[in-house]
Design an enzyme around this catalytic site. Structure first.
Site, mmCIF file in Angstrom:
data_model
loop_
_atom_site.group_PDB
_atom_site.id
_atom_site.type_symbol
_atom_site.label_atom_id
_atom_site.label_comp_id
_atom_site.label_asym_id
_atom_site.label_seq_id
_atom_site.Cartn_x
_atom_site.Cartn_y
_atom_site.Cartn_z
ATOM 1 N N THR A 97 22.973 23.201 18.370
ATOM 2 C CA THR A 97 21.853 22.407 17.869
ATOM 3 C C THR A 97 21.540 22.718 16.412
ATOM 4 O O THR A 97 21.278 23.870 16.048
ATOM 5 C CB THR A 97 20.598 22.701 18.718
ATOM 6 O OG1 THR A 97 20.891 22.461 20.092
ATOM 7 C CG2 THR A 97 19.427 21.858 18.278
ATOM 8 N N GLU A 98 21.580 21.678 15.573
ATOM 9 C CA GLU A 98 21.237 21.820 14.153
ATOM 10 C C GLU A 98 22.025 22.934 13.471
ATOM 11 O O GLU A 98 21.535 23.579 12.546
ATOM 12 C CB GLU A 98 19.736 22.059 13.988
ATOM 13 C CG GLU A 98 18.875 20.996 14.651
ATOM 14 C CD GLU A 98 19.070 19.613 14.058
ATOM 15 O OE1 GLU A 98 18.849 19.444 12.849
ATOM 16 O OE2 GLU A 98 19.448 18.685 14.813
ATOM 17 N N LEU A 99 23.236 23.181 13.957
ATOM 18 C CA LEU A 99 24.117 24.231 13.445
ATOM 19 C C LEU A 99 23.473 25.629 13.495
ATOM 20 O O LEU A 99 23.777 26.498 12.665
ATOM 21 C CB LEU A 99 24.600 23.926 12.023
ATOM 22 C CG LEU A 99 25.972 23.226 11.937
ATOM 23 C CD1 LEU A 99 25.964 21.890 12.628
ATOM 24 C CD2 LEU A 99 26.448 23.114 10.503
#
Length: 491
Positions: free
Chosen positions: A149-151
């Site tokens: 998620t979101e890197l």
């Protein structure tokens, strides 16, 4: 020195946004809690994004794939669910892209959640496994590369990805752990290869494309292809939100034409495209140690986009505790409430980061926090009727702002808020003694515990302390002891 491979990856995600008009009375008449908690506007937003981005951009991408372009898609489980419910034509178009030999499907957490920040691996791993199965069911593929998620990334996440059988993980190419090294190479971390996002070139498209104040405006396909061709290294990983193309930057900005012509301009310059799995075949040039969690969010590139203020921290602790409730009733709702967007909307940042947060959230951060806590509290109350000890479940549940205990000083100044018995026990260790004495003398603690937490046993213990004398010294011990007893009853 020309870059040998360029990898484009697109994150496709829509959350189930919470209904800011949520009313517990209306929820009583609904069996499906998803419809009670999450706004009908989600369908409208999805349809808008489909028309402005998903349909036109994917048709352009399909043309590019046929001509030799390569890319990867990372679909959240929540956007797939919404497309299955409300726009199957678009989902079919994405299936066509997924089946193309030049495209790859990435794995992520099913609920695009912040479960990797819980401090224990089980929920995080379960959501990744759920996502893998969804990609098999919907697109007929088993992902080989993971994008959290979101890197969000650190060494623990690398270990989990390796143990789950992935060949590589995407991460942000943040300078603070690269120590002067370039992001345009493959590295390794805890035995798995790491593909680093070139955030400057990615954000040139994602954030700066429409900015008339940017000294490189307007950004054209041929200009950007020149930049890629001149970038040294083994690979350049460009990772952006798919909604960049037509939603964040409207068609009138030229973004869809940019997407259409970029593959042609790159190929004219001899640039080779690669999927993430192909990039992962490159030899790692070194080891990286990411002990401090990073992400692609905001200028800080850490977890402060979701955990940067007291509201976010309070909501995070609350949803993490709610696992005990979710084990008894409808864990899907609990997982929807882990989606990163809910916490993102609570941010109170200023400057350029604040502008981005405000773009995505249409409500004040405290409004986002308040409705989140109301929904979570209602969910836990609904769960409590099925739990081993309903009394313990009610006493330990999370609370909305109107039922939280708000500490005050003698002067009336605010001193802190407890949104659960856990919070209350923790704050008693840090709140000034004068504030504690103030509330004790007024009987505030007993009233809150009796009428909100409904725990007469703890009320009796506090009254016993008051009869015996030194209440303040014993209060922390009594509350902590009762809190532990209730958690044992709950489990």
């Amino acid at each position: 020195m020309q870059t040998s491979e360029v990898c484009f990856a697109f994150e496709v995600h829509q959350p189930y946004r919470i209904d800011f008009q949520f009313n517990p009375e209306f929820a009583k008449r609904k069996r499906n809690l998803r419809d009670a908690y999450f706004a009908g506007i989600n369908r409208e937003i999805l349809q808008r994004v489909v028309e402005k981005c998903y349909m036109p951009a994917t048709q352009i991408v399909l043309e590019g794939l046929d001509a030799g372009f390569k890319c990867a898609f990372s679909f959240s489980g929540t956007v797939v669910e919404q497309l299955e419910r409300w726009n199957r034509d678009t989902l079919e178009l994405f299936r066509q892209a997924a089946e193309h030999k030049n495209a790859e499907i990435l794995a992520q957490t099913y609920y695009h959640s912040i479960a990797s920040l819980f401090g224990e691996r089980s929920e995080f791993e379960e959501q990744v496994k759920l996502h893998i199965q969804l990609m098999k069911d919907v697109f007929g593929v088993k992902p080989e590369v993971f994008e959290n998620t979101e890197l969000i990334f650190d060494s623990m996440i690398a270990t989990v990805a390796k143990e789950l059988g992935f060949k590589a993980v995407f991460a942000e190419g943040a300078e603070r752990f690269l120590e002067g090294r370039s992001p345009n190479y493959v590295y390794s971390c805890n035995g798995i290869k790491i593909l680093l996002r070139n955030y400057t070139l990615s954000d040139d498209i994602a954030f700066r494309f429409s900015s008339g104040e940017w000294d490189q405006y307007p950004l054209t396909a041929d200009k950007y292809a020149d930049w890629l061709a001149a970038t040294p290294g083994d690979c350049v990983n460009i990772f952006v939100d798919y909604e960049t193309f037509g939603e964040h930057h409207w068609k009138e900005s030229g973004i869809l034409d940019f997407l259409r012509w970029l593959p042609h301009e790159c190929m004219k310059r001899g640039i080779e495209f690669a999927t993430p799995s192909e990039v992962a075949e490159l030899q790692a040039v070194g080891e990286i140690d990411v002990s401090e969690t990073i992400s692609w969010a905001d200028v800080e590139k850490d977890t402060s986009a979701w955990l940067g203020n007291w509201m976010q921290s309070t909501a995070f602790r609350a949803v993490k505790r709610a696992k005990a409730y979710a084990e008894y009733y409808n864990p899907v709702i609990w997982r929807y409430l882990q989606t990163s967007d809910h916490f993102y909307y609570m941010a109170t940042k200023q400057g350029s980061s604040g502008e981005v947060h405000n773009y995505f959230s249409q409500h004040h951060p405290f409004e986002a926090f308040s409705i989140y806590m109301r929904v979570l509290s209602h969910y836990e109350e609904r769960c409590s009727s099925r739990m081993k000890s309903k009394q313990a479940a009610i006493a330990l549940r999370s609370l909305p702002p109107e039922k939280a205990f708000h500490f005050r000083h003698f002067s009336g100044d605010y001193a802190g808020s407890a949104y659960s018995l856990d919070d209350f026990a923790s704050l008693l260790r840090s709140i000034p003694v004068e504030s504690i004495r103030f509330h004790l003398e007024n009987g505030d603690f007993e009233r809150w515990i009796e009428y909100v937490l409904c725990d007469k046993r703890l009320v009796e213990e506090i009254r016993k302390l008051r009869r015996e004398g030194d209440v303040v010294d014993g209060l922390v011990e009594v509350v902590e002891k009762r809190r532990c007893e209730l958690w044992r009853l709950l489990k």
